[in-house]
Write a protein that holds these residues in place. Structure first.
Motif, mmCIF file in Angstrom:
data_model
loop_
_atom_site.group_PDB
_atom_site.id
_atom_site.type_symbol
_atom_site.label_atom_id
_atom_site.label_comp_id
_atom_site.label_asym_id
_atom_site.label_seq_id
_atom_site.Cartn_x
_atom_site.Cartn_y
_atom_site.Cartn_z
ATOM 1 N N LEU A 3 0.861 -1.185 0.000
ATOM 2 C CA LEU A 3 0.000 0.000 0.000
ATOM 3 C C LEU A 3 0.894 1.231 0.000
ATOM 4 O O LEU A 3 1.752 1.387 0.871
ATOM 5 C CB LEU A 3 -0.900 0.001 1.227
ATOM 6 N N ILE A 4 0.687 2.105 -1.002
ATOM 7 C CA ILE A 4 1.523 3.290 -1.172
ATOM 8 C C ILE A 4 0.670 4.542 -0.988
ATOM 9 O O ILE A 4 -0.367 4.703 -1.633
ATOM 10 C CB ILE A 4 2.168 3.322 -2.569
ATOM 11 N N PHE A 5 1.124 5.434 -0.120
ATOM 12 C CA PHE A 5 0.482 6.737 0.039
ATOM 13 C C PHE A 5 1.384 7.789 -0.582
ATOM 14 O O PHE A 5 2.555 7.929 -0.207
ATOM 15 C CB PHE A 5 0.253 7.061 1.513
ATOM 16 N N SER A 6 0.848 8.543 -1.538
ATOM 17 C CA SER A 6 1.636 9.558 -2.213
ATOM 18 C C SER A 6 0.733 10.705 -2.650
ATOM 19 O O SER A 6 -0.401 10.833 -2.175
ATOM 20 C CB SER A 6 2.366 8.939 -3.419
ATOM 21 N N ILE A 7 1.237 11.545 -3.539
ATOM 22 C CA ILE A 7 0.477 12.656 -4.102
ATOM 23 C C ILE A 7 0.580 12.597 -5.618
ATOM 24 O O ILE A 7 1.475 11.963 -6.177
ATOM 25 C CB ILE A 7 0.982 14.018 -3.592
ATOM 26 N N ASN A 8 -0.331 13.275 -6.282
ATOM 27 C CA ASN A 8 -0.321 13.311 -7.739
ATOM 28 C C ASN A 8 0.991 13.892 -8.261
ATOM 29 O O ASN A 8 1.583 14.792 -7.660
ATOM 30 C CB ASN A 8 -1.486 14.160 -8.266
ATOM 31 N N ASN A 9 1.434 13.367 -9.388
ATOM 32 C CA ASN A 9 2.590 13.901 -10.102
ATOM 33 C C ASN A 9 3.905 13.824 -9.317
ATOM 34 O O ASN A 9 4.840 14.597 -9.590
ATOM 35 C CB ASN A 9 2.339 15.368 -10.515
ATOM 36 N N ASP A 10 3.979 12.915 -8.346
ATOM 37 C CA ASP A 10 5.246 12.722 -7.654
ATOM 38 C C ASP A 10 6.091 11.733 -8.450
ATOM 39 O O ASP A 10 5.816 10.529 -8.483
ATOM 40 C CB ASP A 10 5.028 12.202 -6.229
ATOM 41 N N TYR A 11 7.123 12.264 -9.098
ATOM 42 C CA TYR A 11 7.932 11.444 -10.001
ATOM 43 C C TYR A 11 8.614 10.300 -9.266
ATOM 44 O O TYR A 11 8.711 9.177 -9.786
ATOM 45 C CB TYR A 11 8.983 12.309 -10.699
ATOM 46 N N SER A 12 9.107 10.562 -8.054
ATOM 47 C CA SER A 12 9.825 9.529 -7.312
ATOM 48 C C SER A 12 8.950 8.320 -7.032
ATOM 49 O O SER A 12 9.405 7.172 -7.116
ATOM 50 C CB SER A 12 10.366 10.109 -6.006
ATOM 51 N N THR A 13 7.678 8.570 -6.701
ATOM 52 C CA THR A 13 6.753 7.461 -6.462
ATOM 53 C C THR A 13 6.580 6.635 -7.728
ATOM 54 O O THR A 13 6.628 5.400 -7.690
ATOM 55 C CB THR A 13 5.381 7.991 -5.997
ATOM 56 N N SER A 14 6.387 7.304 -8.851
ATOM 57 C CA SER A 14 6.199 6.593 -10.118
ATOM 58 C C SER A 14 7.434 5.785 -10.500
ATOM 59 O O SER A 14 7.326 4.676 -11.035
ATOM 60 C CB SER A 14 5.868 7.595 -11.232
ATOM 61 N N ALA A 15 8.637 6.334 -10.191
ATOM 62 C CA ALA A 15 9.873 5.624 -10.513
ATOM 63 C C ALA A 15 10.007 4.344 -9.687
ATOM 64 O O ALA A 15 10.453 3.309 -10.195
ATOM 65 C CB ALA A 15 11.072 6.542 -10.282
ATOM 66 N N LEU A 210 18.313 4.573 4.280
ATOM 67 C CA LEU A 210 17.296 3.542 4.103
ATOM 68 C C LEU A 210 17.738 2.272 4.817
ATOM 69 O O LEU A 210 18.743 1.657 4.456
ATOM 70 C CB LEU A 210 17.077 3.251 2.611
ATOM 71 N N ASN A 211 16.984 1.909 5.842
ATOM 72 C CA ASN A 211 17.201 0.642 6.563
ATOM 73 C C ASN A 211 18.663 0.409 6.935
ATOM 74 O O ASN A 211 19.236 -0.651 6.684
ATOM 75 C CB ASN A 211 16.679 -0.527 5.720
ATOM 76 N N GLY A 212 19.279 1.430 7.526
ATOM 77 C CA GLY A 212 20.626 1.284 8.043
ATOM 78 C C GLY A 212 21.741 1.614 7.075
ATOM 79 O O GLY A 212 22.916 1.624 7.464
ATOM 80 N N LYS A 213 21.419 1.902 5.804
ATOM 81 C CA LYS A 213 22.445 2.219 4.817
ATOM 82 C C LYS A 213 22.380 3.692 4.424
ATOM 83 O O LYS A 213 21.295 4.282 4.359
ATOM 84 C CB LYS A 213 22.293 1.338 3.575
ATOM 85 N N PHE A 214 23.549 4.256 4.145
ATOM 86 C CA PHE A 214 23.647 5.662 3.785
ATOM 87 C C PHE A 214 24.101 5.800 2.335
ATOM 88 O O PHE A 214 25.024 5.119 1.893
ATOM 89 C CB PHE A 214 24.648 6.375 4.696
ATOM 90 N N TYR A 215 23.448 6.715 1.626
ATOM 91 C CA TYR A 215 23.783 7.026 0.240
ATOM 92 C C TYR A 215 23.972 8.543 0.167
ATOM 93 O O TYR A 215 22.999 9.292 0.214
ATOM 94 C CB TYR A 215 22.669 6.582 -0.705
ATOM 95 N N PHE A 291 14.808 12.182 -3.134
ATOM 96 C CA PHE A 291 16.021 11.373 -3.197
ATOM 97 C C PHE A 291 16.521 11.197 -4.629
ATOM 98 O O PHE A 291 17.608 10.671 -4.853
ATOM 99 C CB PHE A 291 15.802 9.998 -2.566
ATOM 100 N N GLY A 292 15.742 11.642 -5.606
ATOM 101 C CA GLY A 292 16.136 11.505 -6.998
ATOM 102 C C GLY A 292 17.408 12.260 -7.328
ATOM 103 O O GLY A 292 18.221 11.824 -8.148
ATOM 104 N N MET A 293 17.612 13.416 -6.673
ATOM 105 C CA MET A 293 18.787 14.236 -6.961
ATOM 106 C C MET A 293 20.079 13.576 -6.483
ATOM 107 O O MET A 293 21.173 13.952 -6.901
ATOM 108 C CB MET A 293 18.645 15.611 -6.330
ATOM 109 N N ASN A 301 20.726 4.269 -7.783
ATOM 110 C CA ASN A 301 19.492 3.561 -8.152
ATOM 111 C C ASN A 301 18.598 3.351 -6.925
ATOM 112 O O ASN A 301 18.148 2.241 -6.639
ATOM 113 C CB ASN A 301 19.824 2.217 -8.801
ATOM 114 N N LEU A 302 18.338 4.434 -6.223
ATOM 115 C CA LEU A 302 17.573 4.358 -4.970
ATOM 116 C C LEU A 302 16.130 3.921 -5.197
ATOM 117 O O LEU A 302 15.523 3.321 -4.321
ATOM 118 C CB LEU A 302 17.601 5.712 -4.285
ATOM 119 N N GLU A 303 15.602 4.203 -6.377
ATOM 120 C CA GLU A 303 14.234 3.773 -6.680
ATOM 121 C C GLU A 303 14.128 2.249 -6.601
ATOM 122 O O GLU A 303 13.152 1.716 -6.062
ATOM 123 C CB GLU A 303 13.830 4.271 -8.054
#
Length: 310
Positions: A3-15, A210-215, A291-293, A301-303
């Motif tokens: 289950l994903i909660f997001s907003i319209n036109n959020d590119y990161s969610t779509s990726a 993300l879950n203990g890892k740093f990027y 996080f895309g930037m 490749n965080l997506e």
């Protein structure tokens, strides 16, 4: 099911969803205007209807809170009892979010909005250096702070101010330097505002956790007048040079301690590496930040990493 909660036109969610499709992971996306109806809820389970599809709480294996929220009373409008309906909805939605937060997730409803002042307390508790700050609405106190540090900035306590005018132009409040002329122009009393000592930077670091890892990514923004104070004030004609970056393990352990204390398993955050004393200064944290930037320029490749975590 995810289950994903997001907003319209959020590119990161779509990726991320593109990767979920590749990985054959079923999902349902709920945007801010998606019609969601609560069918029933009891101590053991609940059922919601999303765009005509019935989803049981027990069917949801993972949840990703990206952004947005729910209005379970959207189709119930009554001016006579609107205040009562608002109170009922608040009580229901708070508990419903509580139930959703029990599902294994990337981000949660309850800590999706960071309190900058509480964050500064956490930095102190975890031994993480942060610039000295002052919240005041008193001109005299601000003058004393300025005289002590000489170089200070101002930024919002919560989310950055943003509005769109009648002509469609967007206006945003970036981090800004505060000089003597700015202070002199203020009245003796003004709205309590967040001020902070300005750190002379060698470079900035935008990082994703993300879950203990740093990027992390170093941003060499100090030599451009547009981005020297706030790199979000992008110069598209002369972009900043960026490069992948790795924190020392001792610093990562301190950061993880802070994230755990706040109950976060995912966030974007900003750090300055100071040119004067060669130390890290923690600036900001956003659990639902972009996080895309960081992903594309550094080939992280965080997506895909988020999709794998769901």
């Amino acid at each position: 099911m995810i289950l994903i909660f997001s907003i319209n036109n959020d590119y990161s969610t779509s990726a991320v969803i593109s990767w979920l499709i590749r990985l054959n992971k079923p999902f349902i996306r709920i945007n801010e205007d998606t019609l969601v109806e609560l069918l029933w809820l009891n101590a053991l389970d609940f059922a919601i209807m999303v765009n005509g599809e019935t989803v049981l709480g027990s069917q949801i294996t993972k949840l990703w809170y990206r952004r947005g929220g729910l209005d379970l009373f959207a189709k119930f409008k009554n001016d006579l009892i609107k205040n009562y309906l608002r109170t009922e909805h608040t009580a229901l939605i708070e508990y419903f979010y509580h139930r959703l937060d029990k599902i294994p997730s990337v981000n949660k409803f309850r800590n999706s909005d960071i309190n900058k002042l509480y964050l500064m307390d956490l930095c102190q508790q975890c031994g993480i250096l942060a610039p000295q700050y002052l919240v005041t609405g008193c001109k005299k106190e601000l003058t004393n702070f300025f005289e002590q540090h000489k170089h200070i900035i101002s930024k919002p306590i919560s989310t950055p101010f943003s509005l769109q005018d009648d002509e469609g132009f967007s206006h945003m409040a970036y981090t800004s330097m505060v000089n003597r002329e700015d202070i002199d122009a203020l009245p003796e009393q003004f709205v309590p505002t967040f001020f902070q000592c300005a750190i002379s930077k060698a470079y900035e670091i935008r990082a994703f956790y993300l879950n203990g890892k740093f990027y992390a990514m170093a941003i060499f923004s100090q030599n451009n007048s547009n981005t020297s104070v706030d790199f979000r004030n992008y110069d598209r004609e002369k972009p900043n040079r960026v490069a992948p970056f790795t924190f020392e393990k001792t610093y990562e352990l301190k950061l993880k301690k802070m994230f755990d204390a706040y109950g976060l398993n995912c966030a974007s955050f900003d750090v300055i590496y100071a040119g004067d004393d060669a130390k890290y200064y923690f600036l900001d944290l956003n659990p639902v930040g972009q996080f895309g930037m960081v992903s594309a320029p550094c080939n992280y490749n965080l997506e895909k990493e988020i999709a794998m975590a769901l």
